[in-house]
Design an enzyme around this catalytic site. Structure first.
Site, mmCIF file in Angstrom:
data_model
loop_
_atom_site.group_PDB
_atom_site.id
_atom_site.type_symbol
_atom_site.label_atom_id
_atom_site.label_comp_id
_atom_site.label_asym_id
_atom_site.label_seq_id
_atom_site.Cartn_x
_atom_site.Cartn_y
_atom_site.Cartn_z
ATOM 1 N N GLU A 1 -12.048 9.073 58.144
ATOM 2 C CA GLU A 1 -11.390 10.142 57.400
ATOM 3 C C GLU A 1 -11.849 11.487 57.963
ATOM 4 O OE1 GLU A 1 -11.741 9.651 53.172
ATOM 5 O OE2 GLU A 1 -11.111 7.564 53.236
ATOM 6 N N HIS B 1 -8.254 18.859 47.223
ATOM 7 C CA HIS B 1 -7.847 17.831 48.183
ATOM 8 C C HIS B 1 -6.545 18.272 48.836
ATOM 9 C CE1 HIS B 1 -6.771 13.993 49.961
ATOM 10 N NE2 HIS B 1 -7.973 13.538 49.643
ATOM 11 N N ARG C 1 -11.857 18.951 54.659
ATOM 12 C CA ARG C 1 -10.842 19.107 53.623
ATOM 13 C C ARG C 1 -10.495 20.561 53.314
ATOM 14 N NH1 ARG C 1 -12.453 14.402 49.183
ATOM 15 N NH2 ARG C 1 -11.577 12.687 50.394
ATOM 16 N N HIS D 1 -9.737 18.618 43.111
ATOM 17 C CA HIS D 1 -10.078 17.204 43.296
ATOM 18 C C HIS D 1 -11.524 16.873 42.934
ATOM 19 C CE1 HIS D 1 -10.006 13.186 44.954
ATOM 20 N NE2 HIS D 1 -10.933 13.481 45.854
ATOM 21 N N ARG E 1 -17.354 18.695 50.165
ATOM 22 C CA ARG E 1 -17.756 17.283 50.289
ATOM 23 C C ARG E 1 -17.085 16.595 51.467
ATOM 24 N NH1 ARG E 1 -15.623 12.505 48.531
ATOM 25 N NH2 ARG E 1 -14.162 13.422 47.038
#
Length: 433
Positions: free
Chosen positions: A111, A225, A267, A328, A363
């Site tokens: 990811e 997100h 992100r 998110h 994160r």
């Protein structure tokens, strides 16, 4: 009603249940769920769980986490996360967790902001499978009791130390007396108009920490997100389109079908790029396209995304998905040490309600479930060291239902006010009023 237990755990997600399973079996544990047990954010997690592939990957895992977090992370906590990731994933497998395998080995995916494939998963319903695995174990433990539809009103305190909690349950008020209390009450998404979180996640733990002068930190560290399904008419929580879909090759395009960003950047960068593109093109969304990928692979690897989009009239194997960033995750929270201990004696905090310093300002993908595992186990092991020498303090209180409901309303108003202060004008989404 007065209830006596060794450990009180507020929250039924990965952090709460894994902590309970690591408490000594001879200790009584009570777990509270604000709604039904499966209505937690853990159940919704799609992508997977980060794990160092081996000892040689630990330093790179640390570097990726630090870089994604803008080097605002607490490096000591990041090292704990990486070094203990393998052990905790193996423990989860030992409890019955069924991850995806390929050729007899764990099937790792990638990811955003990960240098290599190091994320273990169970199709695109990893969180659901984690919840089911832990919940099955919890139900089989005679020493663990779960109370659903139970809201924490406030902490019980004696000489500045926590000795349990006051809760609203069954249209009444109960007093749960405990040697130790763990707050694992989740995040703040319910405070936002647009979020992937359960609507019940309204920062209760943060409100109670503020009320009791417990140290909190980095309340402005809120993650959006990049790819939630765009639904203009929906007031419900937004459906997440997992980052792992981009990790497997899906591409982002603007409404003019032009690519505009590297999909595997951190992100915050991808989310900001999408907002910029929406402004430039006067649109409310961009497209995430996986239609060029093998349709059988998409259906088998991402059954949840495929089915949920199909319900909304979108066939992801043949057409792009309209997406936009939404709130998110919360990287700030109750300040804790490496054993998840707070500034109040006998009180711990784990998971999204806590701030271990692992995530920094942003994160790294799939580090949330891992943090919940690693640091809730640390909390449990720390509690186990001293629990037999502790006594339950049976404080007497006389709070009625109406007063408890007023306190709950006050908690919500205080946490809304606090986040309005820390957010100011810099965020792109409106907070609930």
């Amino acid at each position: 009603m007065d209830i006596y237990t060794d450990v009180l755990i507020v929250g039924c997600g990965v952090s709460g249940m894994y902590a309970a399973l690591n408490i000594n079996n001879n200790c009584k544990v009570v777990i509270l769920s604000k709604s039904k047990t499966d209505e937690c954010n853990t159940y919704l997690a799609q992508g997977g769980i980060s794990r160092a592939k081996d000892k040689d990957d630990i330093d790179l895992f640390i570097q990726d986490t630090m870089k994604a977090g803008k080097d605002k992370n607490k490096e000591e906590a990041v090292r704990v996360l990486a070094e203990e990731s393998i052990e905790n994933i193996n423990r989860l497998i030992g409890l019955g967790m069924d991850f995806d395998y390929k050729d007899g080995e764990l099937d790792y995916t990638r990811e955003g902001a990960h240098s290599i494939n190091r994320i273990v998963h169970s199709t695109d319903e990893t969180g659901k499978r984690v919840f089911e695995t832990l919940f099955k174990q919890v139900k089989n433990r005679d020493n663990i009791t779960i109370y659903e539809d139970t809201t924490l009103v406030d902490l019980l305190k004696f000489k500045g130390a926590c000795c349990g909690g006051i809760v609203k349950r069954n249209n009444g008020v109960d007093f749960i007396h405990a040697k130790y209390t763990i707050l694992a009450s989740g995040g703040i998404g319910g405070l936002f108009l647009n979020s992937t979180n359960r609507r019940t996640m309204t920062g209760d733990g943060i409100a109670i920490a503020l009320k009791n002068n417990i140290d909190v930190t980095n309340l402005g560290y809120i993650q959006f997100h990049p790819t939630a399904l765009y639904e203009n008419s929906s007031e419900e929580r937004k459906f997440l389109i997992s980052e792992s879909l981009r990790g497997e090759g899906a591409k982002l395009f603007n409404i003019n079908k032009q690519r505009f960003v590297n999909e595997l950047l951190p992100r915050d960068i991808v989310a900001e790029s999408i907002w910029d593109e929406e402004r430039k093109t006067d649109s409310s969304f961009v497209y995430l396209d996986a239609s060029f990928m093998d349709s059988e692979f998409i259906i088998n690897r991402f059954p949840g995304i495929y089915k949920e989009c199909k319900k909304r009239g979108i066939d992801v194997t043949n057409e792009p998905i309209p997406v936009t960033p939404v709130q998110h995750y919360f990287m700030g929270g109750i300040k804790v040490d490496l054993n998840s201990s707070t500034s109040m004696d006998n009180l711990y905090a784990c998971g999204e309600v806590s701030c271990t310093g692992v995530h920094g300002a942003n994160r790294l993908a799939s580090n949330s479930l891992l943090e919940g595992l690693v640091f809730s186990r640390r909390a449990a092991l720390d509690i186990n060291k001293n629990i037999n020498s502790k006594d339950i303090i049976p404080l007497k209180h006389n709070i009625k239902l109406k007063e408890a409901e007023e306190i709950i309303d006050s908690n919500l108003n205080s946490v809304l006010s606090e986040f309005k202060k820390v957010l100011g004008e810099k965020e792109h989404e409106l907070i609930n009023n």
